[in-house]
Design a protein around this motif. Structure first.
Motif, PDB file in Angstrom:
ATOM      1  N   ALA A   1       6.528   3.168  -5.178  1.00 35.49           N
ATOM      2  CA  ALA A   1       6.498   4.774  -4.311  1.00 35.49           C
ATOM      3  C   ALA A   1       5.211   5.218  -3.644  1.00 35.49           C
ATOM      4  CB  ALA A   1       6.282   5.514  -5.612  1.00 35.49           C
ATOM      5  N   GLY A   2       3.975   3.989  -4.114  1.00 35.47           N
ATOM      6  CA  GLY A   2       2.970   4.249  -3.431  1.00 35.47           C
ATOM      7  C   GLY A   2       2.882   4.038  -2.092  1.00 35.47           C
ATOM      8  N   GLU A   3       3.781   2.687  -2.277  1.00 32.09           N
ATOM      9  CA  GLU A   3       4.181   1.830  -0.984  1.00 32.09           C
ATOM     10  C   GLU A   3       4.695   2.162   0.442  1.00 32.09           C
ATOM     11  OE1 GLU A   3       5.570  -3.350   0.273  1.00 32.09           O
ATOM     12  OE2 GLU A   3       5.985  -1.737  -1.526  1.00 32.09           O
ATOM     13  N   PHE A   4       6.354   2.713  -0.241  1.00 29.61           N
ATOM     14  CA  PHE A   4       6.768   3.339   0.685  1.00 29.61           C
ATOM     15  C   PHE A   4       6.058   4.467   1.417  1.00 29.61           C
ATOM     16  CE2 PHE A   4      10.015   3.107  -2.670  1.00 29.61           C
ATOM     17  CZ  PHE A   4      10.258   1.644  -2.130  1.00 29.61           C
ATOM     18  N   TYR A   5       5.019   5.251   0.756  1.00 28.98           N
ATOM     19  CA  TYR A   5       4.494   6.262   1.430  1.00 28.98           C
ATOM     20  C   TYR A   5       2.898   6.530   1.000  1.00 28.98           C
ATOM     21  CZ  TYR A   5       9.264   7.982   0.365  1.00 28.98           C
ATOM     22  OH  TYR A   5      10.248   7.952   0.142  1.00 28.98           O
ATOM     23  N   PRO A   6       1.837   5.091   1.674  1.00 35.45           N
ATOM     24  CA  PRO A   6       0.551   5.147   1.439  1.00 35.45           C
ATOM     25  C   PRO A   6      -0.227   5.864   1.819  1.00 35.45           C
ATOM     26  CG  PRO A   6       1.857   4.165   3.509  1.00 35.45           C
ATOM     27  CD  PRO A   6       3.098   4.074   2.762  1.00 35.45           C
ATOM     28  N   GLU A   7       0.044   7.007   2.600  1.00 35.77           N
ATOM     29  CA  GLU A   7      -0.081   8.074   3.474  1.00 35.77           C
ATOM     30  C   GLU A   7      -0.095   9.327   3.536  1.00 35.77           C
ATOM     31  OE1 GLU A   7      -3.021   7.427   5.063  1.00 35.77           O
ATOM     32  OE2 GLU A   7      -2.729   5.372   4.805  1.00 35.77           O
TER      33      GLU A   7
ATOM     34  N   GLU B   1      -2.880   1.349  -5.603  1.00 36.91           N
ATOM     35  CA  GLU B   1      -3.467   0.434  -6.670  1.00 36.91           C
ATOM     36  C   GLU B   1      -3.880   1.313  -8.534  1.00 36.91           C
ATOM     37  OE1 GLU B   1      -5.424  -1.637  -5.397  1.00 36.91           O
ATOM     38  OE2 GLU B   1      -5.554  -0.922  -2.924  1.00 36.91           O
ATOM     39  N   ALA B   2      -3.508   2.536  -8.238  1.00 35.78           N
ATOM     40  CA  ALA B   2      -3.380   2.658  -9.643  1.00 35.78           C
ATOM     41  C   ALA B   2      -2.726   1.745 -10.978  1.00 35.78           C
ATOM     42  CB  ALA B   2      -3.302   4.005 -10.287  1.00 35.78           C
TER      43      ALA B   2
ATOM     44  N   THR C   1       6.211  -6.309  -5.511  1.00 34.54           N
ATOM     45  CA  THR C   1       4.719  -7.032  -5.405  1.00 34.54           C
ATOM     46  C   THR C   1       4.192  -7.932  -5.120  1.00 34.54           C
ATOM     47  OG1 THR C   1       4.781  -7.665  -7.572  1.00 34.54           O
ATOM     48  CG2 THR C   1       5.227  -5.175  -7.595  1.00 34.54           C
ATOM     49  N   PRO C   2       3.719  -7.560  -4.417  1.00 37.61           N
ATOM     50  CA  PRO C   2       2.764  -9.192  -3.774  1.00 37.61           C
ATOM     51  C   PRO C   2       2.501 -10.583  -4.885  1.00 37.61           C
ATOM     52  CG  PRO C   2       1.027  -7.269  -4.296  1.00 37.61           C
ATOM     53  CD  PRO C   2       1.752  -6.628  -5.086  1.00 37.61           C
ATOM     54  N   LYS C   3       2.557 -11.799  -4.019  1.00 38.32           N
ATOM     55  CA  LYS C   3       3.087 -12.834  -4.566  1.00 38.32           C
ATOM     56  C   LYS C   3       2.628 -12.638  -5.547  1.00 38.32           C
ATOM     57  CE  LYS C   3       3.551 -17.330  -3.723  1.00 38.32           C
ATOM     58  NZ  LYS C   3       3.284 -18.926  -4.525  1.00 38.32           N
TER      59      LYS C   3
END
Length: 634
Positions: A411-417, A432-433, A473-475
């Motif tokens: 969800a944070g990735e969808f709406y980072p700002e 990050e959390a 998520t990242p590799k």
């Protein structure tokens, strides 16, 4: 009518009024959900100053505003209306019965309940058990001053409805058991109902037939429950046939789940039965891996939504399956919006829905109306217990915690700002959390193994959560999740014997008595189409859009003989299987001298600072609640 106490002195006949259910709202904040729910229970009970002055008569309205009815549940020593609540709920129930004594006497008794219970005997308040608890069951010693003749017992029960709620009580008489009989209020009408109940008690299934001790009362029906997982069929899944007047009925082949219902004085009584001889594994016709996978997705897409106790449905997995197979329906938009509403209301297990929603957003386009609605819901969701909100969500179990963690990342990735109102974080901060906790979850499983080890219910959920970690998520995190998922499937394959998972489990449900019906059979059938299949709650819909590949060699692992011992969580698992037999066991707590038992942080937090944002704290809450990591007999 002669109604004695049972062999252990429990009263077995009651009239009840309830359950009365209403929303329970409190806005107190606490980063420890278990402590918060304990607090809610402490403020829920309304003090009872006097006995409700009800005229207790069958079908008449009681003081809770609900009619009195006879409680029937074949052989149960308790009045048990336990059910599942997805949102916080105040639950109340009244019950009434009468004891007929041969002479004046003082009777010692024990009241058992998880709920708050007030009990009056002939108007005397003899029990005030409060507050309610989740577990263990409470008991309170009481004294009944019985006079010769009829003595009224009136019970008021109050409890907090939150997830799996044990709404029950029992009264056990300790002395003078042979000098007391139970006489229900309104005996003129309830005797007829008791006759109906005793007729149901005497039913037996043998050799494919239902046998009745005496002719079935007029209007009695024999029903077959399809056990459909589809909420759309919740009202129609029982097919009923009239057997009034019959003394036996031939049961239809292949329909093992039976419900017999009869009516007396306007009261419908039902007894559920299983013809175990007819509960057998389900096999598909032999097909290759790809065709079997397609058949799995079709089975999931055929279900409109997964029934949640017959109260409502969760549809996101079914929508995903229909999108993947090109079988989308006209109702799916409505179901999608319903899913968003369930997330917004923070139903328990709505983290399951968020994970499914993330997968949908990653693979399919939305129109502007749906995009705006999704954004509104996700920005206002509660991604952890230390965020604002009062609800009934379970955060701390192995499967739930992973799903919350990875959903926060996604969800944070969808709406980072954007600003997430309950988290008081930007999307970037939420990512990050969540990332920190996902990594700690993986650290823990890599080092110590699964806590909900081999659970044929929850490994399917964890599998779906891990797919989101693998895919979104990242590799460096994704690669670790692949290895953990491989291990999950390897353990289940190792414990597969003649096609079904036979294993000790970190968390277990009744369905384990029929191994071939367990949810994990969906995973086993995905690996090997020749073994029995199950619906598995539709979790494999996640796999339809995943890059994860099933490891080589699992089919061989399912079939090969093995003699092994390994550690997982706080347990030692032992397994020996060969063509002739399978023997498996669990030892917990572990006794090996080099085992470093992890520290439960909730036992330290009252006297020292602990990191409540860590997965170690979550895991500690899980042990306090579910007890999955340390089995110690009492």
């Amino acid at each position: 009518m002669e109604n004695r106490l049972n062999e252990e002195g429990f009263i077995m006949q009651y009239l009840i009024s309830g359950l009365r259910e209403e929303p329970f709202i409190d806005h107190t904040a606490d980063e420890n959900q278990l402590r918060y729910e304990k607090y809610l229970r402490s403020i829920l009970t309304r003090p009872q100053t006097k006995e409700p002055q009800d005229r207790v008569k069958l079908n008449e309205t009681g003081s809770l505003g609900l009619p009195w009815r006879y409680y029937y549940n074949y052989g149960n020593w308790f009045v048990d209306l336990s059910t599942f609540y997805s949102v916080l709920t105040r639950v109340e129930m009244d019950a009434c019965t009468q004891l007929e004594a041969e002479e004046d006497m003082q009777v010692r008794a024990v009241v058992w309940s998880y709920a708050s219970v007030d009990l009056w005997c002939n108007g005397e308040h003899v029990c005030a058990m409060a507050p309610p608890v989740y577990k263990p069951i409470q008991k309170q010693n009481v004294m009944f001053n019985l006079k010769k003749g009829i003595n009224r017992l009136y019970i008021r029960l109050q409890t907090l409805g939150v997830r799996d709620t044990r709404t029950l009580f029992g009264i056990q008489v300790i002395n003078h058991k042979d000098e007391i009989r139970v006489v229900l209020p309104d005996e003129e009408h309830t005797n007829c109902v008791l006759n109906c109940a005793k007729w149901l008690d005497q039913l037996i299934i043998q050799d494919g037939k239902l046998f009745c001790h005496t002719p079935a009362p007029k209007g009695t029906t024999l029903g077959y429950d399809s056990m459909s997982p589809d909420f759309a069929k919740a009202e129609t899944k029982v097919e009923r046939h009239d057997i009034g007047g019959a003394t036996e009925a031939v049961l239809e082949a292949g329909r093992p789940y039976i419900v017999v219902e009869c009516t007396a004085e306007g009261q419908k009584l039902a007894r559920r039965m299983e013809d175990t001889a007819m509960i057998v594994p389900s096999f598909l016709k032999v097909m290759d891996y790809e065709k079997n996978k397609e058949a799995i997705y079709h089975r999931i897409s055929d279900v409109e939504s997964l029934s949640r106790g017959g109260k409502f449905g969760f549809s996101i997995s079914n929508i995903l399956a229909r999108k993947a197979t090109g079988r989308i329906t006209a109702k799916d938009r409505e179901l999608f919006l319903e899913t968003l509403s369930q997330i917004e209301k923070r139903f328990d297990c709505s983290d399951f829905l968020v994970c499914g929603l993330v997968r949908y957003l990653k693979n399919y386009e939305l129109d502007d109306e749906l995009k705006n609605r999704v954004k509104e819901v996700l920005l206002n969701y509660r991604y952890w217990m230390d965020q604002e909100g009062s609800d009934a969500m379970c955060f701390w179990s192995e499967n739930h915690s992973l799903m919350f963690y990875v959903s926060a990342m996604n969800a944070g990735e969808f709406y980072p700002e954007e600003y997430f109102t309950r988290a008081h974080m930007t999307g970037r901060q939420l990512w990050e959390a969540g990332k920190k906790r996902v990594e700690q979850w993986l650290d823990d499983v890599e080092e110590r193994g699964f806590e909900e080890f081999l659970s044929t219910v929850y490994m399917c959920v964890t599998f779906a959560g891990l797919l989101n970690v693998i895919d979104y998520t990242p590799k460096e995190i994704s690669d670790r999740a692949v290895k953990v998922t491989d291990r999950l499937l390897e353990m289940l394959a190792l414990h597969t014997y003649k096609g079904s998972v036979i294993a000790p489990m970190g968390r277990v449900y009744r369905q384990v008595i029929y191994p071939f019906l367990q949810g994990a059979q969906a995973l086993m059938n995905l690996i090997d189409p020749d073994v029995p299949y199950s619906y598995g709650e539709g979790w494999l819909a996640f796999y339809a859009t995943s890059r994860y590949e099933i490891p080589e060699g699992l089919k061989k692992l399912m079939r090969d003989p093995v003699l092994t011992e390994y550690n997982t969580g706080n347990a030692v698992i032992r397994l020996e299987k060969n063509e002739a037999y399978c023997i498996t066991s669990v030892q917990s707590p572990r006794k090996d001298t080099d085992y470093d038992r992890w520290v439960n942080l909730t036992l330290l937090e009252e006297r020292q600072n602990v990191d409540k944002t860590s997965h170690a704290y979550t895991k500690s809450l899980n042990e306090r609640f579910h007890g999955t990591t340390c089995f110690i007999p009492n």
